[in-house]
Scaffold this active site. Structure first.
Site, PDB file in Angstrom:
ATOM      1  N   LYS A 152     -23.115  15.635   7.678  1.00 10.25           N
ATOM      2  CA  LYS A 152     -22.121  16.174   8.587  1.00 10.25           C
ATOM      3  C   LYS A 152     -21.699  15.104   9.600  1.00 10.25           C
ATOM      4  O   LYS A 152     -22.547  14.486  10.248  1.00 10.25           O
ATOM      5  CB  LYS A 152     -22.685  17.401   9.313  1.00 10.25           C
ATOM      6  CG  LYS A 152     -21.737  18.024  10.324  1.00 10.25           C
ATOM      7  CD  LYS A 152     -20.488  18.577   9.655  1.00 10.25           C
ATOM      8  CE  LYS A 152     -19.581  19.247  10.685  1.00 10.25           C
ATOM      9  NZ  LYS A 152     -18.322  19.699  10.067  1.00 10.25           N
ATOM     10  N   SER A 156       0.830  -1.201   0.000  1.00 12.39           N
ATOM     11  CA  SER A 156       0.000   0.000   0.000  1.00 12.39           C
ATOM     12  C   SER A 156       0.868   1.257   0.000  1.00 12.39           C
ATOM     13  O   SER A 156       1.627   1.491  -0.921  1.00 12.39           O
ATOM     14  CB  SER A 156      -0.974  -0.024   1.176  1.00 12.39           C
ATOM     15  OG  SER A 156      -1.911  -1.056   1.020  1.00 12.39           O
TER      16      SER A 156
END
Length: 323
Positions: free
Chosen positions: A174, A122
């Site tokens: 949110k 990764s």
């Protein structure tokens, strides 16, 4: 009053024991000092002296301004070339991006070769492709091209004990997802869009740096790790070997003398701002007379803190995730 023969013999025996342990202690101290001096002397090569710079990329990768500063200093030093010694499962996407950008700046001034000592997965692989050439041990692991966004959801657990977490927010997305309420389809779609966008960036980077066709990229970009031997056939690495192999490549392709000494560059920064906690945990156990437990606790605490500080999208390989 005179001592009898047994007392004299016993006193001499005790004196010999004390002398033995004192001598052993002095020898141990001298040995430790010799090791410390040797270690220090091995890295006293001045940056202004021609050398090959070694940079160790290990552990979890995050944003690190000190490391970027160090790489920029290497670019301006008398280093003839740079060896990246990599053993990392990755880390945050932004941390890997920052490191890659710094390595690319460095590679414009110095030849850079990456050596995968154990793992370049990764974000660790993003660091590797920042080099001009990648050398990997035969059984090292490389790849894990992918991105993950992971969060715990304890909604059902809280519900089972009668706890509800309420919030008042300006809009539905949110602070979503928050782990205390069921993840809405809208929130999941928003996070998925982030992952897809970052994954596209990662894939494009690998494809461009490794000169892969679309078919080759599709094969290596499904999140798997590969051995160095497999990676060689898939064009994820250029050569199998170790640091000696890297030095030979630098000599052969870049004209960097193999007689130059290697200087390991370090930032002087020890892990995170929470390193004191790991040391304190181990110190307490050590003071209580449990040195082995101290080592285990220090390592475990450090690993837990390291994970706790990861925030946001991750380019991180973990076998428990990829099972």
């Amino acid at each position: 009053m005179s001592l009898d023969a047994d007392q004299i013999v016993e006193r001499r025996r005790l004196r010999r024991k004390v002398t033995f342990w004192r001598t052993l202690g002095v020898l141990a101290a001298v040995g430790a000092l010799a090791v410390a001096v040797s270690t220090f002397a091995g890295n006293t090569l001045s940056p202004s002296t021609p050398h090959v710079a070694r940079v160790v990329i290990g552990g979890v990768i995050r944003n690190d301004r000190e490391r970027v500063k160090m790489l920029d200093e290497i670019a301006d030093s008398r280093a003839a070339a740079v060896i990246l010694s990599i053993d990392s499962p990755g880390g945050t996407v932004t941390g890997a991006e920052q490191l890659y950008d710094a390595l690319q700046r460095l590679a414009k001034k110095k030849p850079v070769v990456a050596v995968v000592e154990g793992l370049a997965a990764s974000g660790g692989y993003i660091a590797a492709i920042g080099a001009d050439h990648i050398v990997a041990r035969r059984n090292a692991l490389v790849g894990s091209v992918g991105v993950i966004f992971q969060f715990p959801n304890v909604y059902e657990l809280l519900k089972s004990v009668g706890i509800a977490v309420e919030d008042i927010k300006s809009s539905p997305l949110k602070a979503a997802p928050n782990g205390y309420t069921p993840t809405s389809p809208e929130a999941r779609a928003a996070i998925d869009a982030l992952v897809v966008d970052t994954y596209a960036w990662f894939k494009a980077l690998v494809g461009d740096r490794r000169k892969l066709t679309d078919a080759q990229l599709a094969t290596v970009a499904d999140g798997r790790v590969f051995t160095g031997h497999q990676g060689l056939g898939l064009q994820l690495v250029d050569e199998l070997g170790d640091e000696t192999t890297a030095r030979a490549w630098l000599a052969r392709e870049k004209g960097v003398s193999e007689d130059l000494k290697v200087r390991t560059w370090r930032t002087g920064q020890r892990s995170s701002e929470f390193g004191w906690l790991s040391g304190a945990v181990g110190g307490i156990a050590g003071a209580l007379g449990f040195p082995q437990l101290a080592a285990i606790l220090s390592q475990a605490t450090g690993a837990a803190l390291e994970r706790a500080q990861l925030d946001g999208l991750l380019a991180l390989w973990h076998p428990q995730i990829n099972r």
